[in-house]
Enzyme design. Structure first.
Site, PDB file in Angstrom:
ATOM      1  CG  ASN A  10      -1.700   1.238   1.429  1.00 46.87           C
ATOM      2  OD1 ASN A  10      -1.771   2.072   0.536  1.00 46.87           O
ATOM      3  ND2 ASN A  10      -2.311   1.384   2.599  1.00 46.87           N
ATOM      4  CE  LYS A  12       0.032   3.116   4.894  1.00 46.13           C
ATOM      5  NZ  LYS A  12       0.170   3.226   6.345  1.00 46.13           N
ATOM      6  CG  HIS A  96      -5.665   1.966   5.472  1.00 45.11           C
ATOM      7  ND1 HIS A  96      -5.177   2.837   6.416  1.00 45.11           N
ATOM      8  CD2 HIS A  96      -4.675   1.074   5.220  1.00 45.11           C
ATOM      9  CE1 HIS A  96      -3.937   2.494   6.723  1.00 45.11           C
ATOM     10  NE2 HIS A  96      -3.599   1.425   6.008  1.00 45.11           N
ATOM     11  CD  GLU A  98      -2.616   5.391   6.953  1.00 44.40           C
ATOM     12  OE1 GLU A  98      -2.671   5.413   5.709  1.00 44.40           O
ATOM     13  OE2 GLU A  98      -1.651   4.919   7.581  1.00 44.40           O
ATOM     14  CD  GLU A 163      -3.162  -2.380   7.443  1.00 42.83           C
ATOM     15  OE1 GLU A 163      -2.074  -2.633   6.916  1.00 42.83           O
ATOM     16  OE2 GLU A 163      -3.806  -1.345   7.209  1.00 42.83           O
ATOM     17  N   GLY A 169       2.979   2.354  10.766  1.00 44.72           N
ATOM     18  CA  GLY A 169       3.924   3.451  10.569  1.00 44.72           C
ATOM     19  C   GLY A 169       4.666   3.856  11.830  1.00 44.72           C
ATOM     20  CB  SER A 204       5.744  -1.759  11.754  1.00 40.65           C
ATOM     21  OG  SER A 204       5.316  -0.435  12.049  1.00 40.65           O
TER      22      SER A 204
HETATM   23  P1  13P Z   1       3.311   0.407   7.568  1.00 37.89           P
HETATM   24  O1  13P Z   1       3.791  -0.917   6.977  1.00 37.89           O
HETATM   25  O2  13P Z   1       4.027   1.598   7.016  1.00 37.89           O
HETATM   26  O3  13P Z   1       3.279   0.343   9.056  1.00 37.89           O
HETATM   27  O4  13P Z   1       1.783   0.570   7.088  1.00 37.89           O
HETATM   28  C1  13P Z   1       0.909  -0.478   7.240  1.00 37.89           C
HETATM   29  C2  13P Z   1      -0.344  -0.152   6.512  1.00 37.89           C
HETATM   30  O5  13P Z   1      -1.098   0.703   6.933  1.00 37.89           O
HETATM   31  C3  13P Z   1      -0.615  -0.854   5.262  1.00 37.89           C
HETATM   32  O6  13P Z   1      -1.905  -0.601   4.812  1.00 37.89           O
END
Ligand code: 13P
Length: 242
Positions: A10, A12, A96, A98, A163, A169, A204
């Site tokens: 992803n 983002k 997601h 976010e 997640e 992150g 992560s």
């Molecule tokens: P990270 O791998 O950067 O922690 O992000 C995970 C994520 O949100 C994937 O959708």
């Protein structure tokens, strides 16, 4: 039933056209060492069509990061699942954390988006996960259970991504015990589609921890953020597949 693993990247809101070079490197890495599961990249929508062109014939699927609930309409700035499919996507991430955070997306909205994805022939990757406060309060399973109950379409092939919000992150990963327990719990809530549904872990994931996470019985792959931006890291995670 044995489920084919899926490692999905992803990107983002990262990546201008220059980032497409990473796809050349990923293609080369997979040609040298074929993946033992499915591989997908979900770039920003602006790069989907160019990525599709670049990946023609390569064993790399493309996905969107969000879609609207409607097939088309007067919704300035939004993209329909059919548009993502038309640009070359076969998957789309919905719900997601976010988007739940930044855009106030509710379980009901996420379910409507997943339904729209299925109508357009896309496989939705439905994301769930608890915050650190919810985990500390002993509410992790209740939170994720409610998200599963509220966000999954009644039928249709989909992928679930667990997640934990606190692991995204942050460099913090859930422990293998926490991941195994939550994935087992999620599978127990899936009813008749439990055996066929892939459950990915995200938060992560990196080359250093991918091996132990992907080796867990109930983990069918990973949804990778930061470490998917560089082909070297992402292909190392793919090679960690059991
Ligand atoms: P990270 O791998 O950067 O922690 O992000 C995970 C994520 O949100 C994937 O959708």
């Amino acid at each position: 039933m044995s489920r084919r693993a899926l490692i999905a990247g992803n990107w983002k809101m990262y990546g201008l056209a220059a980032a497409l070079m990473e796809l050349d490197a990923l293609k080369a890495a997979l040609a040298a060492a074929p993946a033992t599961g499915d591989v997908a990249i979900c770039p920003p929508a602006t790069l989907l069509a160019q990525a599709a062109w670049k990946l023609k014939g390569a064993p790399i699927l493309l996905g969107g990061q969000d879609c609207h609930t409607a097939g088309e309409g007067a919704h300035t700035g939004d993209l329909s699942a059919a548009m993502l499919a038309d640009a070359g996507a076969s998957l789309v991430i919905v719900g997601h954390s976010e988007r739940r955070r930044d855009h106030g997306e509710t379980d009901a909205l996420v379910r409507a988006k997943a339904d729209a994805a299925l109508r357009a022939g896309l496989t939705p990757i439905v994301c769930v996960g608890e915050t650190i406060e919810q985990r500390r309060a002993g509410q992790a399973e209740a939170t994720v259970g409610a998200q599963i109950a509220g966000s999954l379409p009644a039928e249709g092939e989909l992928v679930v991504a667990y997640e934990p919000v606190w692991a995204i992150g942050t460099g913090l990963t859930a422990s293998t015990d926490e991941i195994a327990a939550m994935h087992g719990f999620i599978r127990s809530t899936l009813g008749p589609r439990a055996a066929a549904t892939r459950i990915l872990y995200g938060g992560s994931v990196k080359p250093q921890n991918a091996g132990e996470i992907l080796a867990l019985d109930e983990v069918d792959g990973a949804l990778v953020g930061g470490a998917s931006l560089k082909a070297a890291d992402f292909s190392a995670i793919i090679r960690a597949l059991k």
